[in-house]
Design a protein around this motif. Structure first.
Motif, PDB file in Angstrom:
ATOM      1  N   GLY A   1       0.787  -1.247   0.000  1.00  0.00           N
ATOM      2  CA  GLY A   1       0.000   0.000   0.000  1.00  0.00           C
ATOM      3  C   GLY A   1       0.811   1.286   0.000  1.00  0.00           C
ATOM      4  N   VAL A   2       2.011   1.257  -0.558  1.00  0.00           N
ATOM      5  CA  VAL A   2       2.854   2.460  -0.524  1.00  0.00           C
ATOM      6  C   VAL A   2       2.228   3.601  -1.339  1.00  0.00           C
ATOM      7  N   MET A   3       1.671   3.279  -2.505  1.00  0.00           N
ATOM      8  CA  MET A   3       1.068   4.333  -3.335  1.00  0.00           C
ATOM      9  C   MET A   3      -0.098   5.009  -2.604  1.00  0.00           C
ATOM     10  N   GLN A   4      -0.928   4.185  -1.955  1.00  0.00           N
ATOM     11  CA  GLN A   4      -2.090   4.730  -1.238  1.00  0.00           C
ATOM     12  C   GLN A   4      -1.621   5.642  -0.090  1.00  0.00           C
ATOM     13  N   ARG A   5      -0.488   5.253   0.522  1.00  0.00           N
ATOM     14  CA  ARG A   5       0.077   6.043   1.623  1.00  0.00           C
ATOM     15  C   ARG A   5       0.537   7.409   1.117  1.00  0.00           C
ATOM     16  N   LEU A   6       1.138   7.400  -0.064  1.00  0.00           N
ATOM     17  CA  LEU A   6       1.603   8.662  -0.646  1.00  0.00           C
ATOM     18  C   LEU A   6       0.407   9.554  -1.001  1.00  0.00           C
ATOM     19  N   ASP A   7      -0.655   8.920  -1.512  1.00  0.00           N
ATOM     20  CA  ASP A   7      -1.870   9.691  -1.822  1.00  0.00           C
ATOM     21  C   ASP A   7      -2.390  10.372  -0.558  1.00  0.00           C
ATOM     22  N   ALA A   8      -2.366   9.651   0.555  1.00  0.00           N
ATOM     23  CA  ALA A   8      -2.889  10.204   1.811  1.00  0.00           C
ATOM     24  C   ALA A   8      -2.045  11.394   2.257  1.00  0.00           C
TER      25      ALA A   8
ATOM     26  N   VAL B   1      11.869   1.729   1.264  1.00  0.00           N
ATOM     27  CA  VAL B   1      11.340   0.608   0.482  1.00  0.00           C
ATOM     28  C   VAL B   1      12.498  -0.361   0.241  1.00  0.00           C
ATOM     29  N   VAL B   2      12.304  -1.605   0.651  1.00  0.00           N
ATOM     30  CA  VAL B   2      13.386  -2.588   0.576  1.00  0.00           C
ATOM     31  C   VAL B   2      13.239  -3.396  -0.714  1.00  0.00           C
ATOM     32  N   PRO B   3      14.296  -3.443  -1.550  1.00  0.00           N
ATOM     33  CA  PRO B   3      14.194  -4.156  -2.825  1.00  0.00           C
ATOM     34  C   PRO B   3      13.707  -5.593  -2.653  1.00  0.00           C
ATOM     35  N   SER B   4      12.806  -6.024  -3.549  1.00  0.00           N
ATOM     36  CA  SER B   4      12.248  -7.374  -3.451  1.00  0.00           C
ATOM     37  C   SER B   4      11.672  -7.783  -4.803  1.00  0.00           C
ATOM     38  N   ARG B   5      11.938  -9.011  -5.223  1.00  0.00           N
ATOM     39  CA  ARG B   5      11.339  -9.628  -6.426  1.00  0.00           C
ATOM     40  C   ARG B   5      11.348  -8.693  -7.637  1.00  0.00           C
ATOM     41  N   ASP B   6      12.409  -7.914  -7.798  1.00  0.00           N
ATOM     42  CA  ASP B   6      12.351  -6.886  -8.835  1.00  0.00           C
ATOM     43  C   ASP B   6      12.538  -7.425 -10.258  1.00  0.00           C
TER      44      ASP B   6
ATOM     45  N   TRP C   1       8.803  -4.201 -10.586  1.00  0.00           N
ATOM     46  CA  TRP C   1       9.580  -3.043 -11.046  1.00  0.00           C
ATOM     47  C   TRP C   1       8.682  -1.917 -11.528  1.00  0.00           C
ATOM     48  N   GLU C   2       7.492  -2.265 -12.005  1.00  0.00           N
ATOM     49  CA  GLU C   2       6.551  -1.192 -12.368  1.00  0.00           C
ATOM     50  C   GLU C   2       6.152  -0.395 -11.124  1.00  0.00           C
ATOM     51  N   ARG C   3       5.948  -1.129 -10.031  1.00  0.00           N
ATOM     52  CA  ARG C   3       5.561  -0.476  -8.773  1.00  0.00           C
ATOM     53  C   ARG C   3       6.651   0.488  -8.314  1.00  0.00           C
ATOM     54  N   LYS C   4       7.902   0.040  -8.496  1.00  0.00           N
ATOM     55  CA  LYS C   4       9.027   0.910  -8.086  1.00  0.00           C
ATOM     56  C   LYS C   4       8.963   2.230  -8.866  1.00  0.00           C
ATOM     57  N   GLN C   5       8.718   2.120 -10.167  1.00  0.00           N
ATOM     58  CA  GLN C   5       8.642   3.345 -10.980  1.00  0.00           C
ATOM     59  C   GLN C   5       7.478   4.230 -10.527  1.00  0.00           C
ATOM     60  N   MET C   6       6.335   3.596 -10.232  1.00  0.00           N
ATOM     61  CA  MET C   6       5.165   4.376  -9.796  1.00  0.00           C
ATOM     62  C   MET C   6       5.468   5.123  -8.495  1.00  0.00           C
ATOM     63  N   ILE C   7       6.121   4.423  -7.571  1.00  0.00           N
ATOM     64  CA  ILE C   7       6.436   5.051  -6.269  1.00  0.00           C
ATOM     65  C   ILE C   7       7.376   6.244  -6.500  1.00  0.00           C
ATOM     66  N   GLU C   8       8.389   6.015  -7.337  1.00  0.00           N
ATOM     67  CA  GLU C   8       9.380   7.081  -7.533  1.00  0.00           C
ATOM     68  C   GLU C   8       8.753   8.290  -8.232  1.00  0.00           C
TER      69      GLU C   8
END
Ligand code: GDG
Length: 476
Positions: free
Chosen positions: A282-289, A310-315, A321-328
């Motif tokens: 839920g990192v994206m939702q947290r950023l939205d908040a 954010v700790v690297p995992s299953r990239d 990896w798409e999620r990583k780009q979205m977060i950044e």
């Protein structure tokens, strides 16, 4: 516990090899499962436990360096070829089961050859376990990588005592039925090879019992499923943490120094979160908040900082990896929108942190913002609470985590509702110290009373009970 030998099976072994400047060393890995297994109360007379897992090193490296791995366990790596391991781990385990069990059906990427690799990997691990197995051994299988394993072992060793624990949620039948019928039956039948199947919460356990009834036609009596071949007990065992490790660490010299450095760098309110890179967290939702908070309450601009680790995992998996780009992108957007020449709202770090840094962050922050959209338990929430010797700090916790069942004094939120999370953030930022203390004391009392050692011992004791009941022929 008694003197039975324990055989633990998990996807990873609790160490890895690292070679730098041609010198190879062993790095012990941390995490919930490792801590749990390593803190078992084994009687001194018990034989050395065995730990079987899939190797992330070659057979040659193992033969050459296994002498470096020297602790209370005997380690047995299973060497899978690259294609099998990829289809098994990245494929079926993490592109089918993980999204399905966490209620992300749109992320399921089902292919028959993933299932073939999953079956092959489970068979390879089974062969290794059967080779090792002696009468009276207790086998403890961990997690969704090995759902079929209990039955595979049972078919070869009908009298084995086998426990299985699921670290992630077990979804409702409506989700599980998205799997093709043959695949669903294969997985559920696999679990029915165990004497005991354990879950973090009663909800997950009930979902499993319903799925077995609706898919396989076996009903249960008080949580025990009886089939023509097997009798399977189910149980709820909410995993705990090593409470005293985190509680005591907050006073360690290194942690104190790290905390002072953090407080000096960030004198305003600190909001903190740490998770593996995963869409379930839920990192994206947290950023939205956070964005909503700063928009609705600009008076907090330059008065808070959100430290996001954010700790690297299953990239290697696309959705990761798409999620990583979205977060950044989101971090860049929010920092650009609200930042000033001397201040940025988000400090983002994509790497792991040391244990001391982690505890320093837990104890320096004012708010731990833990908002997974699904999480079997979530140990981070419990570790934050345990480390607060000062009885201060506010936990904002998603109600969709297993941990929410035990941490009712946290500010519980629906992570998808960014307005609710923003509102709770505002409340937390101004919560009086007395209220923080009251909430913290209650949560600490609860989680210190059932720590990881007790969790592991309870599971093994329950497994032994099933073994004894089977031997005396009585109903469990
Ligand atoms: C699965 C289930 C369930 C994280 N980053 C660092 C670090 N960690 C440690 C934490 C904690 C562990 O890793 C993460 O545990 P979680 O429970 O939060 O999440 P998963 O990895 O998804 O674990 C979960 C768990 O299994 C146990 O059953 O609770 O629901 O998904 O212990 O402290 N440790 C250090 N540096 C980091 O950067 N040192």
């Amino acid at each position: 516990m008694n003197d039975n030998r324990l055989i633990i099976i998990s996807y990873r072994l609790p160490f890895s090899f690292k070679t730098e400047n041609r010198v190879t060393s062993v790095k012990a890995s941390a995490g919930g499962l490792v801590t749990a297994v390593k803190s078992l109360d084994l009687p001194p007379s018990a034989p050395k436990p065995v730990w079987v897992g899939c190797a992330d090193f070659s057979q040659r490296v193992w033969e050459k360096h296994k002498h470096l791995v020297n602790d209370d366990f005997e380690y047995v790596p299973v060497f899978l070829d690259k294609t099998t391991n990829k289809g098994f781990y990245n494929g079926f385990a993490n592109s089918v089961l993980w999204p399905l069990f966490h209620y992300f059906p749109a992320y399921i990427d089902y292919h028959d050859d993933y299932l073939t690799a999953y079956k092959a990997a489970n068979q390879a691990v089974c062969d290794k376990v059967v080779e090792l197995l002696q009468p009276d051994d207790l086998v403890w299988v961990h997690d969704y990588h090995f759902l079929p394993l209990p039955m595979l072992i049972r078919q070869s060793q009908p009298s084995a005592t086998i426990g299985f624990f699921l670290h992630i949620p077990f979804p409702s039948y409506e989700l599980l039925r998205l799997l093709p019928g043959k695949c669903r039956s294969y997985l559920l039948n696999g679990l029915l090879g165990a004497n005991l199947v354990g879950f973090h919460t009663t909800d997950y356990r009930v979902h499993f019992l319903q799925s077995v009834r609706l898919s396989l036609g076996f009903s249960h009596r008080l949580g025990t499923i009886v089939t023509p071949q097997t009798k399977v007990q189910t149980g709820t065992f909410p995993i705990g943490i090593n409470y005293s490790l985190f509680h005591d660490a907050s006073a360690d010299e290194e942690v104190v120094q790290e905390r002072l450095d953090l407080k000096r760098s960030y004198p305003d309110k600190i909001i903190f979160s740490v998770d593996r890179l995963d869409y379930t967290k839920g990192v994206m939702q947290r950023l939205d908040a956070l964005e909503v908070l700063l928009k609705q309450h600009p008076d907090w601009i330059e008065k808070l900082v959100f430290i996001l680790v954010v700790v690297p995992s299953r990239d290697q998996i696309q959705t990761y990896w798409e999620r990583k780009q979205m977060i950044e992108q989101a971090v860049g957007r929010i920092n650009g929108q609200f930042g000033t020449l001397t201040w940025l709202p988000i400090v983002y770090r994509y790497s792991d942190v040391t244990f001391s840094q982690l505890v320093a962050l837990y104890t320096a922050c004012d708010i731990a913002l833990i908002t997974p959209v699904r999480d079997g338990m979530n140990l981070v929430a419990k570790e934050f609470v345990a480390s607060r010797q000062d009885q201060q700090g506010v936990l904002i916790l998603s109600e969709l985590t297993g941990a929410a069942n035990e941490l009712g004094e946290a500010l519980l939120v629906n992570p998808l509702d960014e307005y609710e999370v923003a509102d709770r953030l505002l409340y937390a930022l101004t919560m009086p110290p007395d209220e923080q203390r009251q909430r913290m004391i209650t949560m600490q009392a609860r989680i210190s009373g059932y720590d990881v050692r007790q969790w592991a011992n309870d599971f093994i004791d329950a497994l032994l009970t099933t073994q004894q009941a089977d031997q005396t022929g009585q109903a469990v």
